[in-house]
Structure formats: structure tokens, C-alpha cells
Design a protein around this motif. Structure first.
Motif, PDB file in Angstrom:
ATOM      1  N   ASN A 124       0.826  -1.211   0.000  1.00 27.75           N
ATOM      2  CA  ASN A 124       0.000   0.000   0.000  1.00 27.75           C
ATOM      3  C   ASN A 124       0.859   1.260   0.000  1.00 27.75           C
ATOM      4  OD1 ASN A 124      -2.205  -1.688   0.111  1.00 27.75           O
ATOM      5  ND2 ASN A 124      -2.591  -1.380   2.294  1.00 27.75           N
ATOM      6  N   ALA A 125       1.939   1.239   0.801  1.00 27.49           N
ATOM      7  CA  ALA A 125       2.804   2.423   0.876  1.00 27.49           C
ATOM      8  C   ALA A 125       3.491   2.672  -0.464  1.00 27.49           C
ATOM      9  CB  ALA A 125       3.841   2.238   1.985  1.00 27.49           C
ATOM     10  N   LYS A 126       3.951   1.611  -1.108  1.00 25.01           N
ATOM     11  CA  LYS A 126       4.596   1.773  -2.411  1.00 25.01           C
ATOM     12  C   LYS A 126       3.617   2.313  -3.441  1.00 25.01           C
ATOM     13  CE  LYS A 126       8.228  -1.726  -1.893  1.00 25.01           C
ATOM     14  NZ  LYS A 126       8.802  -2.996  -2.403  1.00 25.01           N
ATOM     15  N   ALA A 127       2.362   1.884  -3.358  1.00 26.54           N
ATOM     16  CA  ALA A 127       1.346   2.376  -4.287  1.00 26.54           C
ATOM     17  C   ALA A 127       1.099   3.872  -4.117  1.00 26.54           C
ATOM     18  CB  ALA A 127       0.045   1.599  -4.091  1.00 26.54           C
ATOM     19  N   GLU A 128       1.412   4.389  -2.938  1.00 21.05           N
ATOM     20  CA  GLU A 128       1.257   5.818  -2.663  1.00 21.05           C
ATOM     21  C   GLU A 128       2.523   6.609  -3.005  1.00 21.05           C
ATOM     22  OE1 GLU A 128       0.140   6.087   1.405  1.00 21.05           O
ATOM     23  OE2 GLU A 128      -1.775   5.028   1.132  1.00 21.05           O
ATOM     24  N   GLY A 129       3.504   5.943  -3.595  1.00 17.32           N
ATOM     25  CA  GLY A 129       4.716   6.628  -4.012  1.00 17.32           C
ATOM     26  C   GLY A 129       5.789   6.713  -2.947  1.00 17.32           C
ATOM     27  N   ILE A 130       5.634   5.964  -1.856  1.00 18.83           N
ATOM     28  CA  ILE A 130       6.619   5.974  -0.770  1.00 18.83           C
ATOM     29  C   ILE A 130       7.707   4.941  -1.070  1.00 18.83           C
ATOM     30  CG2 ILE A 130       6.990   5.557   1.694  1.00 18.83           C
ATOM     31  CD1 ILE A 130       4.033   6.399   2.100  1.00 18.83           C
ATOM     32  N   ASN A 131       8.937   5.335  -0.914  1.00 15.93           N
ATOM     33  CA  ASN A 131      10.077   4.439  -1.111  1.00 15.93           C
ATOM     34  C   ASN A 131      10.356   3.715   0.210  1.00 15.93           C
ATOM     35  OD1 ASN A 131      12.411   3.138  -1.894  1.00 15.93           O
ATOM     36  ND2 ASN A 131      13.698   4.951  -1.757  1.00 15.93           N
ATOM     37  N   VAL A 132       9.745   2.557   0.371  1.00 16.96           N
ATOM     38  CA  VAL A 132       9.858   1.821   1.635  1.00 16.96           C
ATOM     39  C   VAL A 132      11.230   1.149   1.692  1.00 16.96           C
ATOM     40  CG1 VAL A 132       8.807   0.107   3.136  1.00 16.96           C
ATOM     41  CG2 VAL A 132       7.366   1.429   1.566  1.00 16.96           C
ATOM     42  N   ARG A 133      12.034   1.555   2.678  1.00 19.45           N
ATOM     43  CA  ARG A 133      13.434   1.121   2.736  1.00 19.45           C
ATOM     44  C   ARG A 133      13.718   0.090   3.825  1.00 19.45           C
ATOM     45  NH1 ARG A 133      17.460   4.418   1.291  1.00 19.45           N
ATOM     46  NH2 ARG A 133      18.686   2.524   1.641  1.00 19.45           N
ATOM     47  N   ALA A 134      12.950   0.129   4.911  1.00 21.42           N
ATOM     48  CA  ALA A 134      13.313  -0.709   6.058  1.00 21.42           C
ATOM     49  C   ALA A 134      12.079  -1.003   6.893  1.00 21.42           C
ATOM     50  CB  ALA A 134      14.376  -0.014   6.912  1.00 21.42           C
ATOM     51  N   ILE A 135      12.216  -2.008   7.746  1.00 24.19           N
ATOM     52  CA  ILE A 135      11.167  -2.329   8.710  1.00 24.19           C
ATOM     53  C   ILE A 135      11.783  -2.444  10.090  1.00 24.19           C
ATOM     54  CG2 ILE A 135      11.377  -4.811   8.213  1.00 24.19           C
ATOM     55  CD1 ILE A 135       8.396  -5.065   8.943  1.00 24.19           C
ATOM     56  N   VAL A 136      11.102  -1.882  11.083  1.00 20.77           N
ATOM     57  CA  VAL A 136      11.499  -1.988  12.487  1.00 20.77           C
ATOM     58  C   VAL A 136      10.697  -3.117  13.131  1.00 20.77           C
ATOM     59  CG1 VAL A 136      11.481  -0.848  14.742  1.00 20.77           C
ATOM     60  CG2 VAL A 136      12.081   0.451  12.672  1.00 20.77           C
ATOM     61  N   ILE A 137      11.392  -4.037  13.765  1.00 15.71           N
ATOM     62  CA  ILE A 137      10.760  -5.083  14.577  1.00 15.71           C
ATOM     63  C   ILE A 137      11.282  -4.929  15.997  1.00 15.71           C
ATOM     64  CG2 ILE A 137      10.444  -7.538  14.958  1.00 15.71           C
ATOM     65  CD1 ILE A 137       9.185  -6.785  12.370  1.00 15.71           C
ATOM     66  N   ILE A 138      10.370  -4.789  16.955  1.00 15.25           N
ATOM     67  CA  ILE A 138      10.758  -4.696  18.363  1.00 15.25           C
ATOM     68  C   ILE A 138      10.405  -6.031  19.006  1.00 15.25           C
ATOM     69  CG2 ILE A 138      10.549  -3.393  20.511  1.00 15.25           C
ATOM     70  CD1 ILE A 138       9.440  -1.051  18.882  1.00 15.25           C
ATOM     71  N   ASN A 139      11.417  -6.779  19.425  1.00 17.99           N
ATOM     72  CA  ASN A 139      11.207  -8.146  19.902  1.00 17.99           C
ATOM     73  C   ASN A 139      12.173  -8.480  21.036  1.00 17.99           C
ATOM     74  OD1 ASN A 139      10.136 -10.836  19.813  1.00 17.99           O
ATOM     75  ND2 ASN A 139      11.997 -11.486  18.757  1.00 17.99           N
ATOM     76  N   PRO A 140      11.654  -8.739  22.258  1.00 15.88           N
ATOM     77  CA  PRO A 140      10.275  -8.600  22.716  1.00 15.88           C
ATOM     78  C   PRO A 140       9.764  -7.171  22.569  1.00 15.88           C
ATOM     79  CG  PRO A 140      11.535  -9.900  24.283  1.00 15.88           C
ATOM     80  CD  PRO A 140      12.527  -9.292  23.324  1.00 15.88           C
ATOM     81  N   GLY A 141       8.435  -7.045  22.521  1.00 14.99           N
ATOM     82  CA  GLY A 141       7.833  -5.782  22.137  1.00 14.99           C
ATOM     83  C   GLY A 141       7.821  -4.723  23.226  1.00 14.99           C
ATOM     84  N   ASN A 142       7.867  -3.498  22.785  1.00 15.90           N
ATOM     85  CA  ASN A 142       7.662  -2.315  23.619  1.00 15.90           C
ATOM     86  C   ASN A 142       6.661  -1.442  22.877  1.00 15.90           C
ATOM     87  OD1 ASN A 142       7.761  -0.020  25.183  1.00 15.90           O
ATOM     88  ND2 ASN A 142       9.875   0.496  24.706  1.00 15.90           N
TER      89      ASN A 142
END
Length: 485
Positions: free
Chosen positions: A214-232
């Protein structure tokens, strides 16, 4: 006649005006005002409580909480602060502490001197050995950067990744606000993916994939993903199957994986719910995904937030990018040397047979047991309250209960210009002195309300009783019927 000031809010970097950091925001500021009032006027402060309970931030050694520093780390730090004690204080310290301090002193010298910008080589080797033992795969010390806490490492890496105003970084919702705040500062685009509260705050890789599409379809250059594990703030722990699926999503969309793993030793049932690092998963899968993993001395049983020590490791990151990271790290000269020493003690604690081991084991076991007890007890008691539902947490230092607020309370919050859970948290502070953080500061689905509470507070029974009394009073005051959900 005075000329206008050259420094006004209208003349500063406009990106900074959008930065929000809830854990030290409005509620914490108001709590500090109350704390000072109580300190300065102990007998006539005019408040319905006599102390502030700092439940807003995971700061284990903060006044009002009761996690004590581990003796081993403080002894090492003491000897390096005053090296003469290595010889003159031999009768005061265990032999393994003296031996480690001497080794470190021979490598470092005075802790008042700059170190290598990437961190002291001796300590980076210790970190690499820790990672190798944990994961079963080699770790290159030249790909490890010691930092002023994990937060400094996150800021450095995001600064490198955000190449334009259209650069998107995927972040979990709810999330630790470091990420949204840093992206606002650097004019990056946060791309949210929502965790599923109904399934223990789980991460659905299909939802992550769709959010990227969805983000790419809006023209956003998605570069990375943050995973918080265990979560905060959730405390949720990812299972290995989910982690593997996330790695595949990263492969599909060519994403850098930023693994925030600072709570890896904050597990309340590690035998049944063990921690698995993304480094291990990436290596098991023989994946080419670029991975940057963060750790810190601020959490776990160490709890040394104020020493500002942490590290990140780069996996599958090209050498020319490593060189760029080093150049940018050099701009800051070096991470705090006392924090680097804290990292050494984190990754290389006493082992069975060392003189320090029995006390270290006793202290760490006690901290783990206290956190597990408090987390379980708080979740149980919160779930017994009207208008509250709370997912039990297998890890981290927090609970993130949902507030099902009455319509009258929501309307009053709107009239006051506040998010409903911020309105609730302010009322909680005003009545009890408990400083928590509203879910609004971490992100949540439209129409929901949450509260993040630490499980660090001393006297947990009295702490919960205050929460219970407040919630029941709030419930009666505002009508006691659940708002539409």
C-alpha cells in the motif's frame, strides 16, 4: 531599539516542531512539577498523594523503583574509575573482578580519554563472542558498533537510511516513540503495520506485506522495517515461524531489517518462551537480507540506563556502507567509555566457577523473579477491573492494557482537547501520583485507548491497589457503560 531575535521557533528546522516523545512528554512534565512541589513543601503541598510513582518509562534504577545495580558491573566500573584500587584494594574485590578490570585497563587506560569511534576493540570482541555463543554463527567485531545506548544507534542508522522525504520506514503500531520521533526529525515517512491485540499483540506477516504494498502504491520508497522483539510497549515475543515469514517479506520488498532486541533477556518464562535473534533466523535461512540488530545495557537485569551503553551489529551489510556508518559514528568522536564498560559486563558476565558468580546469580535470579511476579499479578488484577482488558506479557518491562472508556469520559476528553486515554492518564496522575503514558503516544487503532505501565514499581500490591481504586472511581464517575467498540 532591540532587533528581533535571530533564534525563534519560526527560524528553526521545521521538522523538529513535529517531534513527539510521549514517555517524557506532557504527563512526565506535569509529574515533575508535582515531584518538586512535594519536595519543597513536604507538609503542605496540597496534593492527594505524597510521592510520584514513575510508571511512565523503563528506568529500573530510577528513584521510586527498586531494581538495584548488579554488583559485578559496579565493581568493574569502580576499579576503572580509580585504577589504583586494582592493587591497593585487592582485599575488597573478588579475584575475577580484579582480573577483568586489569585486562580492561591495559586496553583502555584512563576512561577519561576518547576511545576508538566504533568502540573499544577489546569490548567489540567480547560482543562478537556473546553473539556467536547465543546464535551459533560467526560475528565480525568490525561489523559491531558500540553506541550511547541503543537509541543513539537507531538514530544513526535511520539518519543513513532516510534518503529523502519519500523514504518510508515500517514501524509497528503500537511502537516505542523513538522511531516516530526520529523519523519526524529526519523528515522520513512512518509506514505503520498494526499488531493484533486479540492474538496477544502478534505480528501478522501478511499484514506487514500489505502495508508495504500500500505504501509503495502511494509513491513511498519503503526502505526498512522496524521489529521490536520482545515488544515495547506490548511485551509480545515473536515465534520463529513468524520471524522467518518477516524475513521473506524483507526479501520480497528489499527491506533492511532493523531488529530492536533490547529486551531479549527480559523473559518471564524463557524455558517455554525462549528468545531467538533475527541474526540466527537470517543465518539459518541463508537469507541475503540486510540486518541491523540493536542491544542495550539499559534493560534486562542490568538496568544501567544512565550509563548510556549499547551496540548494534550489521549482518549482510556491504563494506562500503559499513565505512559510511563508521564515518558518521566518528562525527560523534566516541560512545561514552563508561557505557562501553557496561556493555562488556552485559555480554561477558561471571561464569560458574568465578568468585563473583554466586552473588551475580543470586542478584539476577531475584530480578527476573520480581519482574515475572509483578507482571503476572498486575495483568490478573487489571483484567478483574471494569472497563479494562490486558494481554498478559511474556517479556519486556511493561503492560499495555486497553481502556474501554465510558462515552461520558470520551466526550469530556474531547471537550478538554485531549485524547481519551491522555485525559484518563492525567486524571490518574492528579489523583494518585502514578505517572503512566497514554496509548496515544505509542500509536493505536482509531477509537481505541490504552495505557502503558511499567512492571518495575516497588510495593506492587500497593501500586495496584491505587490503580484499582482510581479505575473504580473513574468508572462510577463517568457512567460505567462500555463505549461502542
Amino acid at each position: 531599539m532591540h532587533s528581533p531575535s535571530a533564534l525563534t521557533l519560526g527560524s528553526v528546522n521545521p521538522a523538529l516542531l513535529g517531534v513527539q516523545y510521549a514517555v517524557r512528554g506532557e504527563l512526565a512534565i506535569k509529574a515533575e512539577v508535582y515531584r518538586v512541589r512535594i519536595k519543597n513543601h513536604p507538609n503542605d503541598h496540597g496534593l492527594p498523594f505524597d510521592k510520584i510513582v514513575p510508571s511512565n518509562i523503563g528506568n529500573p534504577q530510577q528513584p521510586g523503583l527498586d531494581q538495584k545495580p548488579l554488583t559485578f558491573g559496579r565493581q568493574i566500573a569502580s576499579l576503572l574509575e580509580y585504577p589504583e584500587l586494582i592493587e591497593t584494594g585487592k582485599h575488597l574485590f573478588p579475584s575475577d573482578v580484579l582480573r577483568r578490570a586489569k585486562e580492561l585497563y591495559e586496553e583502555i587506560g584512563s576512561i577519561g580519554a576518547y576511545s576508538h569511534s566504533q568502540g573499544i576493540p577489546y569490548i567489540r570482541r567480547s560482543v562478537s563472542q556473546f553473539i556467536e555463543k547465543r546464535d551459533g554463527y560467526p560475528s565480525d567485531p568490525s561489523h559491531i558498533f558500540l553506541t550511547a545506548g541503543a537509541s543513539a544507534g537507531v538514530s544513526l542508522v535511520l539518519n543513513i537510511l532516510v534518503a529523502s522525504h519519500q523514504t518510508g520506514i515500517m514501524i509497528p503500531i503500537p511502537q516505542y516513540p523513538l522511531y516516530s520521533a526520529t523519523l519526524a526529525q529526519q523528515s522520513g515517512v512512518p509506514v505503520p503495520y498494526f499488531l493484533d491485540e486479540s492474538k496477544g499483540w502478534s505480528t501478522d506477516p501478511q499484514d506487514v506485506d500489505q502495508a508495504a504494498v500500500n505504501a509503495k502504491a502511494e509513491g513511498i520508497n519503503v526502505r526498512a522495517i522496524v521489529i521490536i522483539n520482545p515488544g515495547n510497549p506490548t511485551g509480545a515475543l515473536l515465534d520463529q515461524r513468524t520471524m522467518e515469514a518477516i524475513v521473506k517479506v524483507c526479501e520480497k520488498h528489499n527491506l533492511v531489517l532493523l531488529a530492536d532486541e533490547v529486551y531479549q533477556s527480559n523473559l518471564h518464562d524463557s524455558q517455554n518462551h525462549p528468545f531467538t535473534s533475527f541474526k540466527k533466523v537470517v543465518r539459518d535461512m541463508k537469507s541475503p537480507v540486510a540486518l541491523i540488530s540493536f542491544h542495550s545495557i539499559s534493560k534486562g537485569v542490568t538496568g544501567e540506563c544512565g550509563r548510556r551503553g549499547g551496540y548494534f551489529e550489521c549482518t549482510n551489510v556491504p563494506e562500503d556502507v559499513i565505512a559510511l556508518i563508521y564515518k558518521m559514528a566518528s562525527v560523534g568522536l566516541c560512545p561514552p567509555v563508561s557505557g562501553q564498560i557496561g556493555v562488556e559486563c552485559l555480554v561477558r558476565p561471571p561464569v560458574d566457577g568465578d568468585d563473583s558468580y554466586p552473588l551475580w546469580k543470586k542478584e539476577t535470579d531475584a530480578i527476573h523473579a520480581a519482574l515475572a511476579y509483578r507482571t503476572k499479578l498486575m495483568a490478573q488484577r487489571l483484567n478483574d477491573l471494569p472497563g479494562v482488558s490486558c494481554v498478559e506479557s511474556p517479556g519486556a518491562l511493561y503492560l499495555f492494557p486497553r481502556l474501554h472508556l465510558p462515552d461520558k469520559a470520551i466526550a469530556e476528553a474531547k471537550a478538554a482537547g485531549k485524547a481519551p486515554d491522555t485525559f484518563y492518564a492525567l486524571a490518574l496522575l492528579d489523583e494518585t501520583g502514578i505517572c503512566a503514558v497514554s496509548g496515544d503516544g505509542f500509536g493505536q487503532k482509531e477509537g481505541e485507548a490504552h495505557l502503558r505501565l511499567t512492571c518495575l514499581c516497588a510495593g506492587v500490591e500497593q501500586y495496584i491497589e491505587k490503580l484499582e481504586k482510581f479505575q473504580r472511581g473513574f468508572w462510577r464517575k463517568y457512567g460505567g457503560e462500555l463505549a461502542s467498540q
